[in-house]
Design a protein around this motif. Sequence first.
Motif, short mmCIF file in Angstrom:
data_model
loop_
_atom_site.label_atom_id
_atom_site.label_comp_id
_atom_site.label_asym_id
_atom_site.label_seq_id
_atom_site.Cartn_x
_atom_site.Cartn_y
_atom_site.Cartn_z
N ALA A 257 0.84 -1.21 0.00
CA ALA A 257 0.00 0.00 0.00
C ALA A 257 0.87 1.25 0.00
N SER A 258 1.96 1.22 0.74
CA SER A 258 2.87 2.36 0.79
C SER A 258 3.53 2.60 -0.56
N ALA A 259 3.99 1.53 -1.20
CA ALA A 259 4.64 1.65 -2.51
C ALA A 259 3.63 2.14 -3.56
N PHE A 260 2.40 1.61 -3.52
CA PHE A 260 1.36 2.06 -4.45
C PHE A 260 1.08 3.54 -4.23
N SER A 261 0.93 3.94 -3.00
CA SER A 261 0.64 5.33 -2.66
C SER A 261 1.75 6.26 -3.17
N LYS A 262 2.98 5.82 -3.05
CA LYS A 262 4.12 6.63 -3.54
C LYS A 262 4.01 6.82 -5.05
N GLU A 263 3.77 5.73 -5.79
CA GLU A 263 3.66 5.84 -7.25
C GLU A 263 2.46 6.70 -7.64
N TRP A 264 1.34 6.54 -6.93
CA TRP A 264 0.15 7.33 -7.21
C TRP A 264 0.45 8.82 -6.99
N SER A 265 1.12 9.14 -5.89
CA SER A 265 1.46 10.54 -5.58
C SER A 265 2.40 11.12 -6.62
N LEU A 266 3.39 10.34 -7.04
CA LEU A 266 4.31 10.80 -8.09
C LEU A 266 3.56 11.03 -9.41
N ALA A 267 2.61 10.16 -9.71
CA ALA A 267 1.81 10.32 -10.92
C ALA A 267 0.98 11.60 -10.84
N PHE B 179 1.91 8.89 -16.53
CA PHE B 179 1.48 7.57 -16.99
C PHE B 179 2.49 6.50 -16.57
N HIS B 180 3.77 6.82 -16.64
CA HIS B 180 4.81 5.89 -16.21
C HIS B 180 4.58 5.47 -14.75
N HIS B 181 4.32 6.43 -13.89
CA HIS B 181 4.09 6.10 -12.48
C HIS B 181 2.78 5.33 -12.28
N LEU B 182 1.79 5.60 -13.11
CA LEU B 182 0.55 4.82 -13.03
C LEU B 182 0.78 3.39 -13.49
N GLU B 183 1.64 3.18 -14.48
CA GLU B 183 1.99 1.82 -14.90
C GLU B 183 2.65 1.06 -13.75
N ARG B 184 3.54 1.72 -13.04
CA ARG B 184 4.19 1.09 -11.88
C ARG B 184 3.17 0.82 -10.77
N ALA B 185 2.25 1.75 -10.55
CA ALA B 185 1.18 1.54 -9.57
C ALA B 185 0.33 0.35 -9.99
N HIS B 186 0.06 0.24 -11.28
CA HIS B 186 -0.73 -0.87 -11.79
C HIS B 186 -0.07 -2.21 -11.48
N ILE B 187 1.21 -2.31 -11.74
CA ILE B 187 1.94 -3.55 -11.47
C ILE B 187 1.81 -3.92 -9.99
#
Length: 114
Positions: free
Chosen positions: A5-15, A28-36
């Motif tokens: 959840a923390s890693a997802f939140s970080k990618e979402w915030s960066l996106a 979009f790149h950060h959303l792809e990482r959040a997706h993974i």
Amino acid sequence: MNILASAFSKEWSLAEAARRAGDLDLAFHHLERAHILGQRRTWLHVKSHLGMLRIGWQRHDFKEIAGQLTRIAAAAIFSRIWVPIGNTGGANVSPTRPMPMPADLQVVLDAQDP
């Protein structure tokens, strides 16, 4: 908050920060990482596709919009059943295609309980 959840939140915030700054490619790149990261958690999976839909809308990219609408429905249904590991979630890739996993994200997923 657990590691996933923390890693997802970080990618979402960066996106979100990149989107607000007008850098839709980086967003979009950060959303792809959040997706993974979020593929096996229904809400996180759907949320990543909603973010991609928003970018598609901002770009006036009708292929991305259509692709994300179908992926949102599929994510809501299939997240707990089957997902293609490493798939980045954009409309530019097959929704059933497994893809190489970024090493830093694999560390997060390995540390996560099933």
